[in-house]
Design an enzyme around this catalytic site. Structure first.
Site, PDB file in Angstrom:
ATOM      1  N   HIS A 270       1.280  -1.238   0.059  1.00 10.90           N
ATOM      2  CA  HIS A 270       0.108  -0.185   0.036  1.00 10.90           C
ATOM      3  C   HIS A 270       0.770   1.437   0.165  1.00 10.90           C
ATOM      4  O   HIS A 270       0.787   1.869  -0.717  1.00 10.90           O
ATOM      5  CB  HIS A 270      -0.931   0.246   1.503  1.00 10.90           C
ATOM      6  N   GLU A 271       1.486   1.521   0.988  1.00  9.68           N
ATOM      7  CA  GLU A 271       2.508   2.590   1.393  1.00  9.68           C
ATOM      8  C   GLU A 271       3.703   2.559  -0.224  1.00  9.68           C
ATOM      9  O   GLU A 271       3.741   4.177  -0.423  1.00  9.68           O
ATOM     10  CB  GLU A 271       2.920   2.518   2.487  1.00  9.68           C
ATOM     11  N   HIS A 274       1.717   4.988  -2.768  1.00  7.00           N
ATOM     12  CA  HIS A 274       2.153   6.300  -2.766  1.00  7.00           C
ATOM     13  C   HIS A 274       3.790   6.772  -3.109  1.00  7.00           C
ATOM     14  O   HIS A 274       2.975   7.279  -3.585  1.00  7.00           O
ATOM     15  CB  HIS A 274       1.942   6.377  -1.056  1.00  7.00           C
TER      16      HIS A 274
HETATM   17 ZN    ZN Z   1      -2.718   5.387   2.135  1.00  7.19          ZN
END
Ligand code: ZN
Length: 507
Positions: A270-271, A274
């Site tokens: 997830h990170e 980003h």
């Molecule tokens: Zn997030």
């Protein structure tokens, strides 16, 4: 009328000034990263003061009337340049941010900043001890301050609109309400049909998984997905986040539970999503307000795309599961790919947003969104919030928290920011991720087969070309239109959910 020769030095001046502000903000970010990773606890008080000082200096530099005059003087140049050019975008986006920033008095910003620190400290004590009463006066003040912040934008249709606008520019309560209502109507029948069935076995994820091996595996996955470790790194923290100090230094953090495999793994992916976004920004935008993701929703669409659409797909694990088994032969040697795939996609009524599956996750978000609006509208008092929270969990998810730690105290957002605009980005991100991925497959259908072969370059390059490289140049709405040819819609997400979960469950 000024001549171009007189105006262009002003553009250079704008860029120089913005780069100085950017450098102050990057220095503050580095202090924050250190605070959240390696700083000894004793450093907290001085660090809080140092961060506040840097924020005050950069805010006052940005809101200086000279900046307003500079932007005004650059209007003639902006109109002669193509809308899509870096220069016109820089002037346009800076002006938009400036116009918002100058409405909020510096004195208020300082008051809000001090309150946030105090409120966070109270929450950090209240959450583990299930003590809502401790944090309640702070949250009441947060609500007052949030209403005061909204009051600096008096011409809004709804009190929450300007607060939402800080995170997701252009989004309004009226639009989000009907979007979420529509989504809820389409999701509920699927969720109900699934939770009535006997849940898949997921005990394989809850065994002893040594931390170092978990971290080694997440680094291997991230490297293969395209995260650049020459321009980034991963460290441990309590609440994972991504942060950048420049487009060439984009870091992520993770947390590891040795009795659970899925936490570090999916939080890292997830990170990293980003991080890929920010690593992919055009280097020409470096040092300007354009060198960041364009909105919280778009940012979240990139993390959720990699975490869920790619990272929880069968094709992804067809490739990576045999490797995961060699990392953990005792734990997974006798667990089949299908059992593992079902376990990481288990749908259930649950209490904790960050642990929720792709389907019910949006219900958690909508509860928070509605409660924020009710509080801002003065229809819900903070003292009644825990009861209102529990009632919504009963009616929407069919499950009731037994204490506030697993209820209203679980998320940090209201205790360290404001009330309003804090949660819509997560569901916007889920919807946008499906719409972007559908567009990617339409243009490059080979992506599905490539994922099964551990080949992610085509998808990564498509995202870089379509989304990442532009940084903050385009608004979320412009980006959706340019990349997918349509405004934000719920249908791609619903199609994705149907396709995936009809295969996982008998629907
Ligand atoms: Zn997030």
């Amino acid at each position: 009328m000024q001549t171009t020769e007189k105006i262009e030095p002003k553009l250079v001046k704008l860029k120089t000034c913005l780069t100085q502000i950017n450098d102050l903000e990057a220095a503050a970010s580095l202090l924050y990263w250190d605070q959240a990773t390696y700083m000894p606890p004793g450093g907290a008080t001085a660090r809080g003061r140092q961060l506040a000082t840097l924020q005050e200096v950069s805010h006052s530099k940005f809101t200086d009337p000279a900046m307003g005059r500079l932007l005004e003087d650059l209007t003639p140049l902006e109109t002669t340049l193509p809308y899509k050019s870096d220069e016109a975008s820089l002037i346009r986006v800076t002006r938009r941010k400036y116009d918002k920033a100058v409405r909020v008095p510096a004195e208020f910003m300082a008051r809000l900043s001090r309150h946030r620190t105090e409120s966070y400290e109270a929450w950090a004590k209240a959450r583990p001890t299930n003590n809502f009463a401790l944090v309640r006066p702070y949250l009441e003040k947060t609500l007052d301050l949030s209403q005061e912040l909204a009051s600096f934008f008096p011409n809004s249709d709804h009190i929450a609109d300007p607060l939402i606008d800080f995170a997701d520019y252009g989004m309004k309560v009226s639009f989000l309400r009907s979007l979420f209502d529509n989504l809820r109507q389409q999701l509920m029948p699927i969720v109900e049909a699934i939770v009535e069935q006997s849940p898949p076995e997921d005990s394989c994820l809850r065994q002893y998984y040594p931390e170092t091996k978990q971290l080694d595996f997440t680094l291997k996955v991230m490297r293969q997905l395209g995260y650049d470790f020459q321009r980034g790194r991963q460290d441990k923290t309590h609440h994972p986040f991504m942060i950048n100090f420049s487009t060439d230094d984009v870091r992520i953090t993770t947390r590891v539970y040795e009795n659970r495999l899925d936490q570090a793994l999916f939080s890292s992916i997830h990170e990293m999503g980003h991080g890929l976004y920010e690593q992919g920004i055009n280097p020409k935008l470096e040092g300007t307000p354009l060198a960041c993701g364009t909105s919280s929703g778009i940012h979240e669409s990139q993390s959720r795309l990699w975490e869920n659409i790619v990272g929880r797909s069968r094709g992804f694990w067809k490739y990576f599961y045999p490797q995961l088994q060699t990392f953990f032969p005792n734990q997974l040697g006798n667990v089949s790919l299908d059992t593992f795939y079902q376990a990481i996609n288990k749908v259930e009524r649950s209490l904790i947003r960050t642990d929720a599956d792709e389907l019910t996750y949006n219900l958690h978000v909508m509860i928070r969104f509605d409660l924020e609006l009710q509080m801002l509208e003065g229809k819900l008092a903070v003292r009644d919030l825990p009861d209102a929270w529990n009632e919504r969990y009963r009616s929407d998810l069919g499950i009731v928290p037994t204490n506030d730690t697993e209820g209203v105290l679980q998320d940090v957002h209201w205790y360290t920011n404001q009330i309003g605009g804090m949660f819509q980005c997560y569901t916007l991100g889920n919807l946008m991720s499906a719409q972007f991925f559908e567009a990617a497959l339409w243009e490059r259908p080979e992506i599905s087969t490539q994922i099964e072969q551990g080949e992610f370059t085509t998808l990564h390059n498509w995202l870089k070309d379509s989304i990442y490289q532009h940084g903050g140049k385009y608004t979320a709405a412009e980006l959706m239109k340019n990349v997918t040819g349509s405004v934000l819609r719920i249908e791609p997400f619903i199609r994705y959910i149907h396709r995936k979960y009809e295969q996982l469950y008998s629907l």
